[in-house]
Scaffold this motif. Structure first.
Motif, PDB file in Angstrom:
ATOM      1  N   ARG A   1       0.799  -1.210   0.000  1.00 15.23           N
ATOM      2  CA  ARG A   1       0.000   0.000   0.000  1.00 15.23           C
ATOM      3  C   ARG A   1       0.845   1.281   0.000  1.00 15.23           C
ATOM      4  O   ARG A   1       0.318   2.387   0.116  1.00 15.23           O
ATOM      5  N   GLU A   2       2.208   1.117  -0.075  1.00 14.68           N
ATOM      6  CA  GLU A   2       3.063   2.290  -0.139  1.00 14.68           C
ATOM      7  C   GLU A   2       4.342   1.963  -0.893  1.00 14.68           C
ATOM      8  O   GLU A   2       4.959   0.909  -0.658  1.00 14.68           O
ATOM      9  N   VAL A   3       4.700   2.838  -1.836  1.00 12.32           N
ATOM     10  CA  VAL A   3       5.986   2.677  -2.513  1.00 12.32           C
ATOM     11  C   VAL A   3       6.797   3.957  -2.320  1.00 12.32           C
ATOM     12  O   VAL A   3       6.241   5.061  -2.301  1.00 12.32           O
ATOM     13  N   THR A   4       8.115   3.796  -2.153  1.00 12.06           N
ATOM     14  CA  THR A   4       9.035   4.938  -2.082  1.00 12.06           C
ATOM     15  C   THR A   4       9.887   4.930  -3.339  1.00 12.06           C
ATOM     16  O   THR A   4      10.591   3.952  -3.599  1.00 12.06           O
ATOM     17  N   LEU A   5       9.760   5.989  -4.131  1.00 14.18           N
ATOM     18  CA  LEU A   5      10.529   6.107  -5.372  1.00 14.18           C
ATOM     19  C   LEU A   5      11.922   6.613  -5.017  1.00 14.18           C
ATOM     20  O   LEU A   5      12.063   7.653  -4.381  1.00 14.18           O
ATOM     21  N   LEU A   6      12.945   5.844  -5.398  1.00  9.61           N
ATOM     22  CA  LEU A   6      14.309   6.127  -4.955  1.00  9.61           C
ATOM     23  C   LEU A   6      15.210   6.636  -6.070  1.00  9.61           C
ATOM     24  O   LEU A   6      15.172   6.119  -7.191  1.00  9.61           O
ATOM     25  N   GLY A   7      16.054   7.582  -5.710  1.00  7.77           N
ATOM     26  CA  GLY A   7      17.085   8.069  -6.624  1.00  7.77           C
ATOM     27  C   GLY A   7      18.016   8.955  -5.835  1.00  7.77           C
ATOM     28  O   GLY A   7      17.613   9.504  -4.801  1.00  7.77           O
ATOM     29  N   GLN A   8      19.275   9.090  -6.300  1.00 10.65           N
ATOM     30  CA  GLN A   8      20.198   9.981  -5.600  1.00 10.65           C
ATOM     31  C   GLN A   8      19.646  11.396  -5.623  1.00 10.65           C
ATOM     32  O   GLN A   8      19.791  12.153  -4.676  1.00 10.65           O
ATOM     33  N   ASN A   9      19.010  11.764  -6.744  1.00 11.05           N
ATOM     34  CA  ASN A   9      18.449  13.104  -6.905  1.00 11.05           C
ATOM     35  C   ASN A   9      17.219  12.985  -7.789  1.00 11.05           C
ATOM     36  O   ASN A   9      17.262  13.243  -8.992  1.00 11.05           O
ATOM     37  N   VAL A  10      16.075  12.574  -7.175  1.00  6.78           N
ATOM     38  CA  VAL A  10      14.879  12.240  -7.960  1.00  6.78           C
ATOM     39  C   VAL A  10      14.379  13.410  -8.799  1.00  6.78           C
ATOM     40  O   VAL A  10      13.759  13.205  -9.849  1.00  6.78           O
ATOM     41  N   ASP A  11      14.679  14.638  -8.384  1.00 12.75           N
ATOM     42  CA  ASP A  11      14.136  15.797  -9.117  1.00 12.75           C
ATOM     43  C   ASP A  11      14.753  15.928 -10.495  1.00 12.75           C
ATOM     44  O   ASP A  11      14.211  16.608 -11.365  1.00 12.75           O
TER      45      ASP A  11
ATOM     46  N   ILE B   1      -3.555   6.906   8.981  1.00 13.58           N
ATOM     47  CA  ILE B   1      -2.362   6.099   9.233  1.00 13.58           C
ATOM     48  C   ILE B   1      -2.409   4.814   8.411  1.00 13.58           C
ATOM     49  O   ILE B   1      -3.448   4.144   8.379  1.00 13.58           O
ATOM     50  N   LEU B   2      -1.307   4.490   7.766  1.00  8.52           N
ATOM     51  CA  LEU B   2      -1.190   3.188   7.091  1.00  8.52           C
ATOM     52  C   LEU B   2      -0.536   2.237   8.086  1.00  8.52           C
ATOM     53  O   LEU B   2       0.606   2.449   8.490  1.00  8.52           O
ATOM     54  N   ILE B   3      -1.264   1.210   8.502  1.00  9.47           N
ATOM     55  CA  ILE B   3      -0.742   0.267   9.504  1.00  9.47           C
ATOM     56  C   ILE B   3       0.381  -0.565   8.870  1.00  9.47           C
ATOM     57  O   ILE B   3       0.174  -1.208   7.850  1.00  9.47           O
ATOM     58  N   GLU B   4       1.576  -0.500   9.490  1.00  8.46           N
ATOM     59  CA  GLU B   4       2.722  -1.235   8.931  1.00  8.46           C
ATOM     60  C   GLU B   4       3.026  -2.518   9.690  1.00  8.46           C
ATOM     61  O   GLU B   4       3.693  -3.407   9.170  1.00  8.46           O
ATOM     62  N   GLY B   5       2.532  -2.601  10.953  1.00  6.03           N
ATOM     63  CA  GLY B   5       2.829  -3.808  11.730  1.00  6.03           C
ATOM     64  C   GLY B   5       2.731  -3.533  13.219  1.00  6.03           C
ATOM     65  O   GLY B   5       2.193  -2.500  13.628  1.00  6.03           O
ATOM     66  N   ASP B   6       3.281  -4.464  14.026  1.00  2.00           N
ATOM     67  CA  ASP B   6       3.241  -4.281  15.481  1.00  2.00           C
ATOM     68  C   ASP B   6       4.281  -3.261  15.911  1.00  2.00           C
ATOM     69  O   ASP B   6       5.353  -3.174  15.325  1.00  2.00           O
ATOM     70  N   SER B   7       3.935  -2.498  16.951  1.00  2.57           N
ATOM     71  CA  SER B   7       4.925  -1.542  17.447  1.00  2.57           C
ATOM     72  C   SER B   7       6.073  -2.333  18.052  1.00  2.57           C
ATOM     73  O   SER B   7       5.898  -3.456  18.505  1.00  2.57           O
ATOM     74  N   LYS B   8       7.242  -1.714  18.036  1.00  4.68           N
ATOM     75  CA  LYS B   8       8.441  -2.418  18.527  1.00  4.68           C
ATOM     76  C   LYS B   8       8.254  -2.782  19.997  1.00  4.68           C
ATOM     77  O   LYS B   8       8.658  -3.838  20.451  1.00  4.68           O
TER      78      LYS B   8
ATOM     79  N   PHE C   1      -8.542  -5.022  12.183  1.00  6.72           N
ATOM     80  CA  PHE C   1      -7.592  -4.257  11.354  1.00  6.72           C
ATOM     81  C   PHE C   1      -6.265  -4.988  11.321  1.00  6.72           C
ATOM     82  O   PHE C   1      -5.882  -5.654  12.274  1.00  6.72           O
ATOM     83  N   LYS C   2      -5.527  -4.840  10.202  1.00  8.29           N
ATOM     84  CA  LYS C   2      -4.253  -5.553  10.017  1.00  8.29           C
ATOM     85  C   LYS C   2      -3.288  -4.676   9.238  1.00  8.29           C
ATOM     86  O   LYS C   2      -3.721  -3.651   8.656  1.00  8.29           O
ATOM     87  N   PRO C   3      -2.021  -5.039   9.200  1.00  3.98           N
ATOM     88  CA  PRO C   3      -1.059  -4.272   8.402  1.00  3.98           C
ATOM     89  C   PRO C   3      -1.531  -4.149   6.952  1.00  3.98           C
ATOM     90  O   PRO C   3      -2.066  -5.101   6.388  1.00  3.98           O
ATOM     91  N   GLY C   4      -1.416  -2.933   6.407  1.00  5.67           N
ATOM     92  CA  GLY C   4      -1.897  -2.681   5.041  1.00  5.67           C
ATOM     93  C   GLY C   4      -3.221  -1.942   5.035  1.00  5.67           C
ATOM     94  O   GLY C   4      -3.641  -1.412   4.008  1.00  5.67           O
ATOM     95  N   ASP C   5      -3.900  -1.911   6.217  1.00  6.52           N
ATOM     96  CA  ASP C   5      -5.157  -1.154   6.320  1.00  6.52           C
ATOM     97  C   ASP C   5      -4.869   0.284   6.708  1.00  6.52           C
ATOM     98  O   ASP C   5      -3.854   0.571   7.360  1.00  6.52           O
ATOM     99  N   TYR C   6      -5.771   1.169   6.329  1.00  6.76           N
ATOM    100  CA  TYR C   6      -5.691   2.569   6.762  1.00  6.76           C
ATOM    101  C   TYR C   6      -6.669   2.770   7.908  1.00  6.76           C
ATOM    102  O   TYR C   6      -7.734   2.145   7.942  1.00  6.76           O
ATOM    103  N   THR C   7      -6.344   3.631   8.844  1.00  6.25           N
ATOM    104  CA  THR C   7      -7.290   4.006   9.891  1.00  6.25           C
ATOM    105  C   THR C   7      -6.977   5.425  10.335  1.00  6.25           C
ATOM    106  O   THR C   7      -5.877   5.926  10.098  1.00  6.25           O
ATOM    107  N   LYS C   8      -7.968   6.060  10.909  1.00  3.39           N
ATOM    108  CA  LYS C   8      -7.756   7.450  11.350  1.00  3.39           C
ATOM    109  C   LYS C   8      -7.392   7.415  12.836  1.00  3.39           C
ATOM    110  O   LYS C   8      -8.048   6.726  13.620  1.00  3.39           O
ATOM    111  N   VAL C   9      -6.343   8.140  13.201  1.00  2.00           N
ATOM    112  CA  VAL C   9      -5.869   8.134  14.595  1.00  2.00           C
ATOM    113  C   VAL C   9      -5.783   9.574  15.101  1.00  2.00           C
ATOM    114  O   VAL C   9      -5.278  10.453  14.394  1.00  2.00           O
TER     115      VAL C   9
END
Ligand code: SF4
Length: 474
Positions: free
Chosen positions: A216-226, A410-417, A441-449
């Protein structure tokens, strides 16, 4: 991107997934440095998979041991040397096993690494991973190998990464490789080569596939994405703003993040695109490195203090709820107390939500190492770095305190450490939020906090509303 956002000096990461019990050989990989390196390790895993090598979390089970290295600071390379000593001990009774050094340190040292490290069978640079199967076959015959060719084309666009240690919710997608900026302190242009942008349609295909698989989330990576720019005959040029919109159009439930931006290249078009799409996160990592125009010139950052402040103003104007983070180097060559004060001032001006902060570490072969004396005494570097860190902690605390009472998606990513009774997840501003779990609710779900409390590192909240509206692009 040396800056780490990436280079957050992340502790080495080992593949901890399940041991694949299929035929073929097992490889163990540790990754260090920036997100780009972690993403590359997933490309390596895919290439090795084709050669019937499968990942194992256990060093002792491995037929092949790989370490994907960072060369950004002396300390990063010292860490690699220490790990090689550990591998040496645990492989002492496995004469047939092979050891390979990948990444920026491999690229920087080349054959010298084979001369210095008898344990090492392979030295492979960031653009030569396709050659791994051949180098491994040669090494099995006793021929140690090096391939550190830097390419002007290679983007591994056709290789689908094998997700290592993935939460199944968030993933990195590298959109370009190399860097054409020549910041005087940085090794990246020498270890990762010239900039080249990846085919946007292969990026959209990878992001769509991830969405279908539940990410449910991707981070586009580059040394200088712009400075992302892709052209082909008959197809209009694709800029970074275009690419952002193409990926955001995949689905409103797919969140988009990106890293790293460069102050000289970030455009209004990018900011308008971020503002238009609710699923493009309101967070920009904009390394400043120093607040002093004199030092920025020595660093060859190609912008000055006024330009940077103007970019900060523009971001807050066009994306008012945006959080900005940065990278700061304390104690660069000839930095005075006054220069240091200007760095603290620009931090206050930008109101950073967080930053990656380092002492200047002279890197062999860089323009700074050739031209400038590393003349700020170590104790003074440490004192200034402590000053930068203390100020950032205060800015982060203030930034987070302002969120108390507000509600965020919030996008649920998993259990808190800290506790399995709590979930962790991030808001659009890239802040980690922990809150008591709610049934269903489980990781991958959105919820309002709704945020009830905050430290300088974390927001603590309670679930406000179990249902979250899917906002469409404006
Ligand atoms: S040369 Fe500059 S922009 Fe490029 S990776 Fe290094 S610090 Fe970042």
């Amino acid at each position: 991107m040396t800056d780490k956002a990436i280079v957050e000096e992340r502790q080495g990461e080992v593949f901890t997934g399940d041991k694949k019990t299929s035929s073929g050989k097992l490889f163990y990989i540790e990754s260090y440095g920036c997100q780009m390196n972690f993403s590359d390790s997933e490309i390596v895993a895919s290439i090795l998979g084709e050669a019937n090598y499968h990942p194992t979390p256990n060093l002792d089970d491995a037929d092949l041991v790989l370490i994907n290295t960072c060369s950004i600071r002396e300390k990063a390379e010292e860490t690699v040397r220490k790990r090689l000593r550990v591998f040496e001990k645990s492989l002492a009774d496995k004469p047939g096993s092979l050891v390979g050094v990948l990444g920026c340190m491999a690229e920087r040292l080349k054959n010298k690494l084979l001369e210095e490290e008898k344990l090492v069978d392979l030295v492979v640079g960031p653009d030569a991973y396709r050659d791994l199967p051949t180098l491994l076959a040669d090494a099995d015959e006793g021929n140690r190998g090096v391939n550190v060719f830097l390419s002007r084309e290679e983007t591994y666009a056709d290789i689908s990464p094998v997700r290592l240690n993935s939460s199944g919710v968030t993933a990195f997608i590298s959109i370009m490789r190399g860097c054409d900026n020549m910041c005087s302190f940085c090794v990246v242009p020498y270890t990762r080569g010239r900039e080249r942008s990846r085919d946007p349609f292969s990026i959209v295909a990878e992001a769509s596939d991830l969405f279908e698989r539940g990410y449910r989330e991707v981070t586009l990576l580059g040394q200088n994405v712009d400075s992302y720019s892709w052209t082909r005959e008959g197809i209009p040029q694709v800029s970074f703003a275009n690419l952002l919109a193409m990926v955001a159009d995949i689905h409103p439930l797919l969140r988009i993040r990106f890293s790293t931006s460069h102050p000289k290249d970030i455009t209004d078009q990018v900011l308008h695109t971020i503002a238009r799409y609710p699923n493009i996160c309101k967070y920009i990592h904009l390394p400043v490195q120093s607040g002093s125009s004199r030092v920025l010139k020595l660093m060859n950052r190609t912008y000055d203090q006024a330009w940077y402040k103007n970019k900060i103003d523009r971001i807050y104007e066009l994306v008012p709820d945006c959080a900005i983070s940065s990278d700061i180097i304390a104690g660069f060559c000839s930095e005075t107390e006054a220069d240091h004060e200007e760095t603290l001032n620009i931090m206050r001006y930008a109101r950073y939500s967080m930053s990656y902060m380092f002492m200047y570490s002279e890197r062999p072969g860089t323009p700074a190492a050739k031209k400038y004396a590393d003349d700020v005494p170590l104790e003074e570097k440490k004192r200034r770095l402590q000053g930068v860190i203390a100020l950032q902690n205060e800015l982060s605390r203030q930034h987070n305190r302002k969120d108390v009472g507000q509600s965020f998606e919030i996008l649920i990513e998993g259990d808190s450490k800290r506790s399995k009774e709590y979930f962790k997840g991030r808001n659009s501003q890239n802040k980690m939020v922990v809150f008591r779990k709610i049934p269903g609710f489980k990781p991958g779900d959105y919820t309002k906090v709704t945020i009830k409390d905050a430290t300088s590192a974390t927001l603590i909240g309670v679930v406000a509303d179990k249902t979250v509206e899917v906002a469409m692009p404006q």
